[in-house]
Scaffold this motif. Sequence first.
Motif, PDB file in Angstrom:
ATOM      1  N   MET A 281       0.810  -1.224   0.000  1.00  0.00           N
ATOM      2  CA  MET A 281       0.000   0.000   0.000  1.00  0.00           C
ATOM      3  C   MET A 281       0.842   1.273   0.000  1.00  0.00           C
ATOM      4  O   MET A 281       0.376   2.341   0.409  1.00  0.00           O
ATOM      5  CB  MET A 281      -0.986   0.002   1.166  1.00  0.00           C
ATOM      6  N   SER A 282       2.091   1.192  -0.423  1.00  0.00           N
ATOM      7  CA  SER A 282       2.956   2.373  -0.469  1.00  0.00           C
ATOM      8  C   SER A 282       2.724   3.189  -1.728  1.00  0.00           C
ATOM      9  O   SER A 282       2.323   2.672  -2.761  1.00  0.00           O
ATOM     10  CB  SER A 282       4.433   1.954  -0.418  1.00  0.00           C
ATOM     11  N   ASP A 283       3.009   4.472  -1.631  1.00  0.00           N
ATOM     12  CA  ASP A 283       2.919   5.388  -2.763  1.00  0.00           C
ATOM     13  C   ASP A 283       4.310   5.479  -3.383  1.00  0.00           C
ATOM     14  O   ASP A 283       5.199   6.134  -2.850  1.00  0.00           O
ATOM     15  CB  ASP A 283       2.455   6.769  -2.279  1.00  0.00           C
TER      16      ASP A 283
ATOM     17  N   PRO B 253       3.535   0.727 -13.484  1.00  0.00           N
ATOM     18  CA  PRO B 253       4.000   2.035 -13.963  1.00  0.00           C
ATOM     19  C   PRO B 253       3.165   2.663 -15.078  1.00  0.00           C
ATOM     20  O   PRO B 253       3.089   3.881 -15.174  1.00  0.00           O
ATOM     21  CB  PRO B 253       5.420   1.740 -14.447  1.00  0.00           C
ATOM     22  N   ASP B 254       2.518   1.845 -15.895  1.00  0.00           N
ATOM     23  CA  ASP B 254       1.719   2.406 -16.980  1.00  0.00           C
ATOM     24  C   ASP B 254       0.261   2.637 -16.589  1.00  0.00           C
ATOM     25  O   ASP B 254      -0.569   2.982 -17.413  1.00  0.00           O
ATOM     26  CB  ASP B 254       1.794   1.505 -18.217  1.00  0.00           C
ATOM     27  N   GLY B 255      -0.069   2.450 -15.308  1.00  0.00           N
ATOM     28  CA  GLY B 255      -1.418   2.702 -14.823  1.00  0.00           C
ATOM     29  C   GLY B 255      -2.327   1.489 -14.852  1.00  0.00           C
ATOM     30  O   GLY B 255      -3.464   1.571 -14.395  1.00  0.00           O
TER      31      GLY B 255
ATOM     32  N   ASN C 274       2.129  -5.472  -2.441  1.00  0.00           N
ATOM     33  CA  ASN C 274       0.701  -5.682  -2.502  1.00  0.00           C
ATOM     34  C   ASN C 274      -0.019  -4.337  -2.393  1.00  0.00           C
ATOM     35  O   ASN C 274       0.190  -3.595  -1.445  1.00  0.00           O
ATOM     36  CB  ASN C 274       0.310  -6.618  -1.337  1.00  0.00           C
ATOM     37  N   GLN C 275      -0.820  -4.023  -3.390  1.00  0.00           N
ATOM     38  CA  GLN C 275      -1.616  -2.797  -3.459  1.00  0.00           C
ATOM     39  C   GLN C 275      -0.774  -1.519  -3.507  1.00  0.00           C
ATOM     40  O   GLN C 275      -1.271  -0.437  -3.206  1.00  0.00           O
ATOM     41  CB  GLN C 275      -2.615  -2.739  -2.303  1.00  0.00           C
ATOM     42  N   ALA C 276       0.485  -1.613  -3.879  1.00  0.00           N
ATOM     43  CA  ALA C 276       1.337  -0.421  -4.006  1.00  0.00           C
ATOM     44  C   ALA C 276       0.973   0.336  -5.286  1.00  0.00           C
ATOM     45  O   ALA C 276       0.487  -0.236  -6.257  1.00  0.00           O
ATOM     46  CB  ALA C 276       2.802  -0.822  -4.024  1.00  0.00           C
ATOM     47  N   ASN C 277       1.241   1.628  -5.286  1.00  0.00           N
ATOM     48  CA  ASN C 277       0.992   2.462  -6.455  1.00  0.00           C
ATOM     49  C   ASN C 277       2.338   2.773  -7.103  1.00  0.00           C
ATOM     50  O   ASN C 277       3.115   3.565  -6.593  1.00  0.00           O
ATOM     51  CB  ASN C 277       0.285   3.751  -6.043  1.00  0.00           C
ATOM     52  N   LEU C 278       2.600   2.129  -8.251  1.00  0.00           N
ATOM     53  CA  LEU C 278       3.864   2.282  -8.976  1.00  0.00           C
ATOM     54  C   LEU C 278       3.700   3.134 -10.235  1.00  0.00           C
ATOM     55  O   LEU C 278       4.542   3.085 -11.130  1.00  0.00           O
ATOM     56  CB  LEU C 278       4.412   0.906  -9.365  1.00  0.00           C
ATOM     57  N   LEU C 279       2.651   3.923 -10.314  1.00  0.00           N
ATOM     58  CA  LEU C 279       2.408   4.728 -11.510  1.00  0.00           C
ATOM     59  C   LEU C 279       3.627   5.586 -11.829  1.00  0.00           C
ATOM     60  O   LEU C 279       4.121   6.327 -10.982  1.00  0.00           O
ATOM     61  CB  LEU C 279       1.185   5.627 -11.324  1.00  0.00           C
TER      62      LEU C 279
END
Length: 180
Positions: free
Chosen positions: A58-60, A102-104, A77-82
């Motif tokens: 769950m990290s940004d 990374p690509d959304g 798990n549930q991290a935002n890698l955008l």
Amino acid sequence: MSGAGLEGACLYRANLAGAVLHGANLRGSDLQGANLKRASLYEADLKGANLGGSNLGMSDLRWTCLEEASLRRANLNQANLLGARLAGAVLDCVDLAGAILPDGTLYAEESNLERFTDRENPAFTSTLAAVESLEKSETIEHKTRNASDGYRRLPWKQFVEQNYGILADDPIDWDETQTE
């Protein structure tokens, strides 16, 4: 600790859960087994860092540099890698369930991660171009559950809570500054 200069730091098994490390320099740092659950590493530099066995659930990690980083056995798990840069990163045995790539796109078992990590992969260049064309914004286009609604733009906070808050053991406490 936003913007902190921690290049090469030994943070082995450190408890940094919920830490705000926007733009921090953690190049080459040892973060093996660290607890970074719900940490905000927006635009941080983790190039060459060792994050093996760490908890980044769950990290940004939006727009974070993870080039050549070791993420072996890490929990994303549930991290935002955008927008994250993963060229040369080691993603062996990584838990990416529910993660935003990374690509959304959302991670799926059939996701080809080599298009983000392997410079020799035929899809790497086009994937990198697609990631670089993304705008850093506070909103994301998200397909609603009702197909007739099509796409709508949601604030990051609402998107994450709507899609991941339900899956989490406890609600996500997003600081408003994380969407800037």
